[in-house]
Design a protein around this motif. Structure first.
Motif, short mmCIF file in Angstrom:
data_model
loop_
_atom_site.label_atom_id
_atom_site.label_comp_id
_atom_site.label_asym_id
_atom_site.label_seq_id
_atom_site.Cartn_x
_atom_site.Cartn_y
_atom_site.Cartn_z
N CYS A 103 38.77 -14.24 31.34
CA CYS A 103 39.14 -15.04 30.49
C CYS A 103 38.00 -16.39 30.78
N TYR A 104 38.09 -17.32 29.77
CA TYR A 104 37.47 -18.49 30.05
C TYR A 104 38.82 -19.80 30.35
N VAL A 105 38.46 -20.62 31.49
CA VAL A 105 39.24 -21.72 31.39
C VAL A 105 38.51 -22.92 31.40
N GLN A 106 39.24 -24.01 31.21
CA GLN A 106 38.56 -25.32 31.01
C GLN A 106 39.74 -26.41 31.17
N PHE A 107 39.25 -27.72 31.60
CA PHE A 107 40.09 -28.95 32.02
C PHE A 107 40.06 -29.86 30.37
N TYR A 108 41.17 -30.22 30.19
CA TYR A 108 41.49 -31.03 28.96
C TYR A 108 42.00 -32.19 29.14
N ARG A 109 41.84 -33.26 28.75
CA ARG A 109 42.50 -34.61 28.82
C ARG A 109 42.97 -35.00 27.31
N ASP A 110 44.32 -35.02 27.16
CA ASP A 110 44.80 -35.54 25.88
C ASP A 110 44.53 -34.34 24.84
N GLY A 111 44.28 -33.08 25.24
CA GLY A 111 43.78 -32.00 24.40
C GLY A 111 42.49 -32.16 24.09
N THR A 112 41.43 -32.99 24.67
CA THR A 112 39.95 -32.81 24.60
C THR A 112 39.41 -32.13 25.62
N ALA A 113 38.50 -31.30 25.36
CA ALA A 113 37.95 -30.54 26.77
C ALA A 113 37.32 -31.54 27.39
N ILE A 114 37.09 -31.57 28.59
CA ILE A 114 36.10 -32.32 29.50
C ILE A 114 35.65 -30.99 30.54
N GLY A 115 34.36 -31.35 30.73
CA GLY A 115 33.77 -30.53 31.85
C GLY A 115 33.20 -29.29 30.91
N ASN A 116 32.99 -28.21 32.10
CA ASN A 116 32.55 -27.11 31.22
C ASN A 116 33.45 -25.89 31.34
N ALA A 117 33.43 -24.90 30.71
CA ALA A 117 34.38 -23.74 30.49
C ALA A 117 33.70 -22.88 31.71
N PHE A 118 34.78 -22.31 32.38
CA PHE A 118 34.54 -21.54 33.60
C PHE A 118 35.04 -20.16 33.44
N MET A 119 34.17 -19.11 33.67
CA MET A 119 34.76 -17.72 33.65
C MET A 119 35.38 -17.13 34.51
N ILE A 120 36.59 -16.42 34.34
CA ILE A 120 37.06 -15.55 35.48
C ILE A 120 36.92 -14.16 35.07
N ASP A 121 36.57 -13.35 35.97
CA ASP A 121 36.14 -12.04 35.55
C ASP A 121 36.50 -10.88 36.57
N CYS A 122 37.49 -9.93 36.49
CA CYS A 122 37.92 -9.12 37.58
C CYS A 122 37.49 -7.67 37.01
N PRO A 123 37.17 -6.77 37.86
CA PRO A 123 36.83 -5.47 37.58
C PRO A 123 37.84 -4.58 37.40
N SER A 124 39.18 -4.84 38.03
CA SER A 124 40.24 -4.00 37.68
C SER A 124 41.38 -4.91 38.18
N ALA A 125 42.66 -4.11 38.18
CA ALA A 125 43.81 -5.01 38.26
C ALA A 125 44.10 -5.24 39.64
N ASN A 126 44.93 -6.26 40.04
CA ASN A 126 45.32 -6.70 41.35
C ASN A 126 44.12 -7.07 42.08
N ILE A 127 43.03 -7.70 41.60
CA ILE A 127 41.93 -7.92 42.56
C ILE A 127 41.99 -9.48 42.16
N ASN A 128 42.43 -10.25 43.13
CA ASN A 128 42.61 -11.86 43.03
C ASN A 128 41.45 -12.50 42.87
N ALA A 129 40.93 -13.40 41.87
CA ALA A 129 39.87 -13.86 41.51
C ALA A 129 40.32 -15.40 42.08
N CYS A 130 39.93 -15.84 43.13
CA CYS A 130 39.92 -17.19 43.68
C CYS A 130 38.89 -18.27 42.98
N TYR A 131 39.64 -19.43 42.82
CA TYR A 131 38.82 -20.37 42.03
C TYR A 131 39.16 -21.73 42.53
N ASN A 132 38.22 -22.69 42.42
CA ASN A 132 38.17 -23.98 42.73
C ASN A 132 37.36 -24.71 41.69
#
Length: 135
Positions: free
Chosen positions: A54-83
């Motif tokens: 999936c792609y995630v992104q920050f929003y301020r008052d409904g407006t996107a800020i920064g860049n979209a960030f992709m989280i990708d996992c090869p299979s179930a129950n593999i935690n993808a850490c993010y900052n």
């Protein structure tokens, strides 16, 4: 040192994120009109079989800020850490910051966002150069 800081933090694990436009974390922050530093960390745990992303992104008052960030996992129950971090320059007043899945981007699977999911927002209490916040 940037001196005193206007500061907000929250934790908010969210389960069953399975489509675009869904909110993962929310924080309401009252700004003094100076640059703010926003960061969110945690992990995304895919709960279905096969590759999930999936792609995630920050929003301020409904407006996107920064860049979209992709989280990708090869299979179930593999935690993808993010900052994920972004600087923003809001006007003075109350603002709602959210991290959410991005509408219009590909999404495959279902995720639980949890484990130390923490959203921090920081702003100097007086006018400070942004470089002072990152040095």
């Amino acid at each position: 040192s940037p001196g005193a800081m206007n500061y907000y933090t929250t934790t908010s694990p969210v389960a069953n994120v399975n489509g675009t436009g869904q909110t993962i974390a929310t924080a309401t922050f009252t700004s003094n009109g100076f640059p703010v530093y926003i960061t969110l960390n945690g992990d995304a745990n895919p709960v279905g079989a096969g590759e999930q992303f999936c792609y995630v992104q920050f929003y301020r008052d409904g407006t996107a800020i920064g860049n979209a960030f992709m989280i990708d996992c090869p299979s179930a129950n593999i935690n993808a850490c993010y900052n994920i971090t972004v600087f923003d320059t809001p006007t003075a007043g109350a603002h709602t910051y959210t991290l959410r899945t991005v509408a219009g981007k590909s999404f495959n699977g279902s995720f639980t966002f949890a484990n130390f999911n923490k959203e921090d927002i920081q702003e100097p209490a007086a006018k400070t150069k942004v470089s002072a916040l990152i040095s």
